[in-house]
Write a protein that holds these residues in place. Sequence first.
Motif, PDB file in Angstrom:
ATOM      1  N   LEU A   1      40.904  56.678  11.733  1.00 49.81           N
ATOM      2  CA  LEU A   1      42.011  57.600  11.454  1.00 49.81           C
ATOM      3  C   LEU A   1      42.537  58.172  12.759  1.00 49.81           C
ATOM      4  O   LEU A   1      41.773  58.710  13.570  1.00 49.81           O
ATOM      5  N   LEU A   2      43.830  58.031  12.980  1.00 54.96           N
ATOM      6  CA  LEU A   2      44.498  58.623  14.131  1.00 54.96           C
ATOM      7  C   LEU A   2      45.191  59.919  13.710  1.00 54.96           C
ATOM      8  O   LEU A   2      45.754  59.999  12.612  1.00 54.96           O
ATOM      9  N   PRO A   3      45.190  60.923  14.557  1.00 56.14           N
ATOM     10  CA  PRO A   3      45.938  62.151  14.233  1.00 56.14           C
ATOM     11  C   PRO A   3      47.440  61.885  14.241  1.00 56.14           C
ATOM     12  O   PRO A   3      47.925  60.960  14.900  1.00 56.14           O
ATOM     13  N   GLU A   4      48.171  62.702  13.513  1.00 55.26           N
ATOM     14  CA  GLU A   4      49.618  62.516  13.417  1.00 55.26           C
ATOM     15  C   GLU A   4      50.297  62.594  14.773  1.00 55.26           C
ATOM     16  O   GLU A   4      51.334  61.956  15.002  1.00 55.26           O
ATOM     17  N   ASP A   5      49.740  63.410  15.673  1.00 57.18           N
ATOM     18  CA  ASP A   5      50.371  63.589  16.981  1.00 57.18           C
ATOM     19  C   ASP A   5      49.811  62.654  18.053  1.00 57.18           C
ATOM     20  O   ASP A   5      50.047  62.861  19.236  1.00 57.18           O
ATOM     21  N   HIS A   6      49.093  61.603  17.641  1.00 59.05           N
ATOM     22  CA  HIS A   6      48.578  60.653  18.623  1.00 59.05           C
ATOM     23  C   HIS A   6      49.761  59.969  19.317  1.00 59.05           C
ATOM     24  O   HIS A   6      50.756  59.598  18.650  1.00 59.05           O
ATOM     25  N   PRO A   7      49.703  59.758  20.623  1.00 56.94           N
ATOM     26  CA  PRO A   7      50.832  59.146  21.342  1.00 56.94           C
ATOM     27  C   PRO A   7      51.275  57.804  20.770  1.00 56.94           C
ATOM     28  O   PRO A   7      52.480  57.506  20.737  1.00 56.94           O
ATOM     29  N   PHE A   8      50.314  56.979  20.306  1.00 51.60           N
ATOM     30  CA  PHE A   8      50.679  55.680  19.748  1.00 51.60           C
ATOM     31  C   PHE A   8      51.435  55.857  18.432  1.00 51.60           C
ATOM     32  O   PHE A   8      52.437  55.164  18.175  1.00 51.60           O
ATOM     33  N   VAL A   9      50.980  56.751  17.598  1.00 57.12           N
ATOM     34  CA  VAL A   9      51.668  57.027  16.331  1.00 57.12           C
ATOM     35  C   VAL A   9      53.085  57.504  16.603  1.00 57.12           C
ATOM     36  O   VAL A   9      54.058  57.034  15.995  1.00 57.12           O
ATOM     37  N   LYS A  10      53.229  58.451  17.515  1.00 56.39           N
ATOM     38  CA  LYS A  10      54.544  58.994  17.833  1.00 56.39           C
ATOM     39  C   LYS A  10      55.466  57.918  18.408  1.00 56.39           C
ATOM     40  O   LYS A  10      56.659  57.856  18.077  1.00 56.39           O
ATOM     41  N   SER A  11      54.917  57.038  19.252  1.00 58.37           N
ATOM     42  CA  SER A  11      55.732  55.970  19.828  1.00 58.37           C
ATOM     43  C   SER A  11      56.158  54.961  18.772  1.00 58.37           C
ATOM     44  O   SER A  11      57.298  54.468  18.790  1.00 58.37           O
ATOM     45  N   CYS A  12      55.273  54.648  17.839  1.00 61.77           N
ATOM     46  CA  CYS A  12      55.631  53.722  16.762  1.00 61.77           C
ATOM     47  C   CYS A  12      56.737  54.295  15.888  1.00 61.77           C
ATOM     48  O   CYS A  12      57.665  53.581  15.484  1.00 61.77           O
ATOM     49  N   LEU A  13      56.661  55.576  15.597  1.00 67.57           N
ATOM     50  CA  LEU A  13      57.711  56.217  14.806  1.00 67.57           C
ATOM     51  C   LEU A  13      59.049  56.184  15.550  1.00 67.57           C
ATOM     52  O   LEU A  13      60.102  55.955  14.951  1.00 67.57           O
ATOM     53  N   LYS A  14      59.002  56.407  16.849  1.00 64.45           N
ATOM     54  CA  LYS A  14      60.224  56.312  17.654  1.00 64.45           C
ATOM     55  C   LYS A  14      60.768  54.887  17.626  1.00 64.45           C
ATOM     56  O   LYS A  14      61.989  54.669  17.563  1.00 64.45           O
ATOM     57  N   GLY A  15      59.877  53.917  17.661  1.00 68.15           N
ATOM     58  CA  GLY A  15      60.299  52.529  17.605  1.00 68.15           C
ATOM     59  C   GLY A  15      60.976  52.189  16.289  1.00 68.15           C
ATOM     60  O   GLY A  15      61.984  51.473  16.264  1.00 68.15           O
TER      61      GLY A  15
END
Length: 400
Positions: A311-325
């Motif tokens: 489980l990754l936190p919502e504010d993980h850099p990878f999660v945030k970058s994927c959402l931006k993508g």
Amino acid sequence: MLTSGRKEELVKLCSNLVRIPSLSGQERLLAAFVRDTMQSMGFDDVQVDFYGSVIGTMDFGKGPCLLFEAQLDHVDVGNPFQWNHYPFGGFLEGGKIYGRGATDQKGALAAMMCAASFLKEDRLKDLCGRLVVSATVCQEKFEGVSSMLVAEKCAPDFVVTGEASGLALERGQRGRAEIVVEVSGKQAHSARPDYGVNAAVLMARLVSFIKDNFKPAKDPFLGEGIMELTSLVSYPENATGIVPDVCRAIFDRRLLPGETRSSVLLQVERLLEEAAKHIPSLNARAWISSSEYQCYTGAAISGEHFAPAWLLPEDHPFVKSCLKGLSRAGLPPRLAEGAGFGTNGCYYGGVASIPTIVFGPSRESLAHVSDEYIEIEEMYLGCMGYYGIAEQILSTENGL
């Protein structure tokens, strides 16, 4: 980025993938087709590993490695008379592609391969690092086992696995342990059961005790760590006139972050100890099942049926970058409200601790069903999503 010509290419590729049967251990023809197709699409390097997974790489120079992974294999068709469409026809009808594996995960694999090819054509000079697409074998038999070799080969910094997620981004999943519980008794003639100890009767009481006394832990995102009975067999199997002396039950135990092999087994063993206080003559033990299978390459693949949660936190850099993508590709940047099925992400995220997300077209309710299909429009969006994620992660300006 999806012209009419590119859309046609994606649909044709998915249909062709569906038309090649690829049960676990029988993926040879599909693997050869994927290998040849990757080479024709401009992948810089295409290799087949020891287990038979096909690993294609787009090399943009120094930088991070992003791995897109989807499975090659699929489950059995089941009863063909329950299908209205030939399971390996890859037919297009009503904006859908029908066939076994269309949702799980040949549509995602086609979208990943096309996204990588289109991205190289469009943005070659603006990217850094490596984009790897892996078509992985034997996922339906062993979650995460064949992924170990893929990870050793490409050393990914980030992973996207293509399980159907309805185009929402899943930032974790429950793990899984297949637990065998065995009850021993004493064989006797069924006309005189008092001469023996009926293991099946004891097991019936034990299963009821476990159902009443097992208290699953809960996670706000992943849900409950359930323990569900999936199989029950007594031995001698198919015998008549005999009181069985062995009975085995298999439980599917879904795991939450922090649960380990030893902690899961200890919890079950304590349940068995407590049950013995209430069920006379109970003699029970438990273990995590293991098995061995042969890949189409001839290699033996084996392991325990244990896959940890991640489980990754919502504010993980990878999660945030994927959402931006996703956003830059024109898709709604949606986080899933809960976790889906188990995937090979259990190795990357759970064992290797590599930042991993699940993103794929179609819905999990369409996997493993008769008349399986994928909606073509959703597959287009999936391809756009993979394109946007890779562009964001590997961009020389916006990358991680």
